[in-house]
Design an enzyme around this catalytic site. Structure first.
Site, PDB file in Angstrom:
ATOM      1  N   HIS A  39     -47.082  50.937  -2.764  1.00 15.09           N
ATOM      2  CA  HIS A  39     -46.143  51.144  -1.653  1.00 15.09           C
ATOM      3  C   HIS A  39     -44.814  51.477  -2.309  1.00 15.09           C
ATOM      4  CE1 HIS A  39     -43.707  50.561   1.937  1.00 15.09           C
ATOM      5  NE2 HIS A  39     -42.914  49.777   1.213  1.00 15.09           N
ATOM      6  N   CYS A 109     -46.212  55.989   3.074  1.00 16.26           N
ATOM      7  CA  CYS A 109     -44.915  55.640   2.480  1.00 16.26           C
ATOM      8  C   CYS A 109     -44.610  56.496   1.257  1.00 16.26           C
ATOM      9  CB  CYS A 109     -44.886  54.160   2.097  1.00 16.26           C
ATOM     10  SG  CYS A 109     -46.184  53.685   0.926  1.00 16.26           S
TER      11      CYS A 109
END
Length: 169
Positions: A39, A109
């Site tokens: 992430h 993301c």
């Protein structure tokens, strides 16, 4: 003579969502070594910006429940002002990065971080991050799990939905 534009540092925060499990289990499950399930977020103008199934969000750097990042990558500096950057994010939130456009493999993301990094610095984020979904999907186990994984909607706990009305909400 015009004053030189102020430079603002741009960083990439990298978090391993698996907390080390990918490193240990990927050889058995995928037949190849993965270092993490990444992430990412962009740090600029003293805030952390990221994209998940809730849309574009922001918080103080390291302010999500993920805690401090596992890795910080310096991407360089930008001359883009905070005001211009917030306008840019607002337009992204109304077009390319609406919450319903989130997809764990193809529009996530890391896609957002890569897009924003290029806007701010002209540089992409490291390819080991952006190539991860295709690496997983290239394995038989990844293909078998894809229907299930496609239904996953990740929301990073601790962020605030981005709103242009006041910069952040």
């Amino acid at each position: 003579m015009a004053e030189p534009a102020a430079l603002h540092p741009v960083q990439l925060y990298v978090y391993d969502l698996s907390k080390g499990m990918a490193r240990r289990l990927s050889p058995v499950m995928l037949g190849k070594q993965l270092e993490g399930i990444w992430h990412t977020s962009i740090i600029v103008h003293k805030d952390e910006f990221f994209f998940d199934s809730g849309g574009i969000s922001s918080c103080a750097p390291g302010g999500t429940l993920l805690g401090p990042p596992d890795l910080v990558v310096d991407l360089g500096n930008t001359e883009v002002t905070e005001e211009l950057f917030l306008e840019y994010l607002s337009s992204l939130g109304e077009s390319m990065f609406r919450s319903e456009s989130y997809n764990i493999f193809e529009h996530n993301c890391n896609t957002f971080s890569n897009e924003v990094a290029q806007f701010l610095t002209g540089r992409k984020i490291p390819s080991y991050i952006t190539d991860l979904p295709s690496e997983v999907l290239a394995t038989p186990f990844g293909q078998a799990l894809r229907p299930l994984l496609d239904t996953i909607q990740i929301q990073t706990p601790g962020g605030n939905a981005f709103s242009r009305h006041n910069g952040q909400s």
